[in-house]
Design a protein around this motif. Structure first.
Motif, PDB file in Angstrom:
ATOM      1  N   LEU A  98      98.361  79.123  65.785  1.00 45.78           N
ATOM      2  CA  LEU A  98      98.243  79.184  67.095  1.00 45.78           C
ATOM      3  C   LEU A  98      97.666  78.286  68.026  1.00 45.78           C
ATOM      4  CD1 LEU A  98      97.802  83.082  66.926  1.00 45.78           C
ATOM      5  CD2 LEU A  98     100.088  82.214  67.503  1.00 45.78           C
ATOM      6  N   LYS A  99      97.895  78.302  69.334  1.00 50.98           N
ATOM      7  CA  LYS A  99      97.217  77.080  70.035  1.00 50.98           C
ATOM      8  C   LYS A  99      95.857  77.472  70.357  1.00 50.98           C
ATOM      9  CE  LYS A  99     101.509  75.282  71.792  1.00 50.98           C
ATOM     10  NZ  LYS A  99     102.478  75.089  73.033  1.00 50.98           N
ATOM     11  N   ASN A 100      95.492  78.681  70.614  1.00 54.70           N
ATOM     12  CA  ASN A 100      94.319  79.164  71.348  1.00 54.70           C
ATOM     13  C   ASN A 100      94.066  80.509  70.698  1.00 54.70           C
ATOM     14  OD1 ASN A 100      95.293  80.940  73.317  1.00 54.70           O
ATOM     15  ND2 ASN A 100      96.067  79.217  74.318  1.00 54.70           N
ATOM     16  N   PRO A 101      92.715  80.737  70.887  1.00 54.25           N
ATOM     17  CA  PRO A 101      92.490  82.361  70.405  1.00 54.25           C
ATOM     18  C   PRO A 101      92.988  83.362  71.253  1.00 54.25           C
ATOM     19  CG  PRO A 101      90.221  80.838  70.507  1.00 54.25           C
ATOM     20  CD  PRO A 101      91.512  80.034  71.187  1.00 54.25           C
ATOM     21  N   GLY A 102      93.626  83.205  72.674  1.00 51.15           N
ATOM     22  CA  GLY A 102      93.907  84.187  73.519  1.00 51.15           C
ATOM     23  C   GLY A 102      94.970  84.533  72.914  1.00 51.15           C
ATOM     24  N   GLN A 103      96.109  83.775  72.149  1.00 57.64           N
ATOM     25  CA  GLN A 103      97.175  84.106  71.368  1.00 57.64           C
ATOM     26  C   GLN A 103      96.982  84.928  70.357  1.00 57.64           C
ATOM     27  OE1 GLN A 103      98.691  80.118  70.496  1.00 57.64           O
ATOM     28  NE2 GLN A 103     100.256  80.309  72.321  1.00 57.64           N
ATOM     29  N   LEU A 104      95.752  84.686  69.609  1.00 57.50           N
ATOM     30  CA  LEU A 104      95.627  85.336  68.519  1.00 57.50           C
ATOM     31  C   LEU A 104      95.197  86.891  68.969  1.00 57.50           C
ATOM     32  CD1 LEU A 104      94.713  85.924  65.418  1.00 57.50           C
ATOM     33  CD2 LEU A 104      92.472  85.166  66.016  1.00 57.50           C
ATOM     34  N   ILE A 105      94.434  86.990  70.201  1.00 57.16           N
ATOM     35  CA  ILE A 105      94.003  88.205  70.481  1.00 57.16           C
ATOM     36  C   ILE A 105      95.191  88.981  71.004  1.00 57.16           C
ATOM     37  CG2 ILE A 105      92.454  89.451  72.190  1.00 57.16           C
ATOM     38  CD1 ILE A 105      90.634  87.633  70.648  1.00 57.16           C
ATOM     39  N   ARG A 106      96.121  88.611  71.636  1.00 57.44           N
ATOM     40  CA  ARG A 106      97.409  89.085  71.958  1.00 57.44           C
ATOM     41  C   ARG A 106      97.941  89.748  70.826  1.00 57.44           C
ATOM     42  NH1 ARG A 106      97.302  85.114  75.978  1.00 57.44           N
ATOM     43  NH2 ARG A 106      98.534  83.841  74.633  1.00 57.44           N
ATOM     44  N   ALA A 107      98.012  88.753  69.891  1.00 54.83           N
ATOM     45  CA  ALA A 107      98.835  89.265  68.689  1.00 54.83           C
ATOM     46  C   ALA A 107      98.202  90.297  67.935  1.00 54.83           C
ATOM     47  CB  ALA A 107      98.932  87.923  67.752  1.00 54.83           C
ATOM     48  N   LEU A 108      96.988  90.373  67.879  1.00 52.35           N
ATOM     49  CA  LEU A 108      96.133  91.458  67.088  1.00 52.35           C
ATOM     50  C   LEU A 108      96.392  92.636  67.836  1.00 52.35           C
ATOM     51  CD1 LEU A 108      93.207  89.535  65.984  1.00 52.35           C
ATOM     52  CD2 LEU A 108      94.748  90.119  64.583  1.00 52.35           C
TER      53      LEU A 108
END
Length: 112
Positions: A61-71
């Motif tokens: 992923l490009k940034n932690p925001g994308q990870l948070i959304r995915a989680l």
């Protein structure tokens, strides 16, 4: 390219008449409005930084925001599928985890 040159190119692109843009056909028209987005904020311990960065990289992923959304999406999907634990199960698991930590701490003292 200098910053001034980049600004000049951007300004020139913005000065293109709308009729010319429409004639180019280099665009897409959205028939339905996009759903509104909402910003949620949460404070997290700084100690999670390395784990968040590692998981972000592992998933590509490009940034932690994308990870948070995915989680969050994964968690909501589990809840919808009935995989989420009820509060009593969560409490029992927390107690078991606390016991596990005490046992690990005790065994590390005896090993030393």
């Amino acid at each position: 390219m200098s910053m001034n040159q980049e600004r000049q190119q951007l300004n020139e692109a913005l000065d293109v008449p709308v009729a010319e843009l429409l004639a180019s056909g280099d665009f897409t028209v959205e028939q339905e409005p996009q759903p509104a987005t909402v910003v949620f904020s949460a404070r997290m311990p700084g100690t999670w930084t390395d784990e968040i960065a590692a998981e972000t990289a592992r998933r590509g992923l490009k940034n932690p925001g994308q990870l948070i959304r995915a989680l969050v999406r994964e968690g909501l999907d589990r809840v919808a599928a009935g995989e989420a634990h009820d509060p009593q199960t969560v409490e029992a698991l927390q107690h078991l985890d606390a016991v596990r930590r005490v046992l690990i701490k005790g065994s590390s003292r005896t090993a030393a």
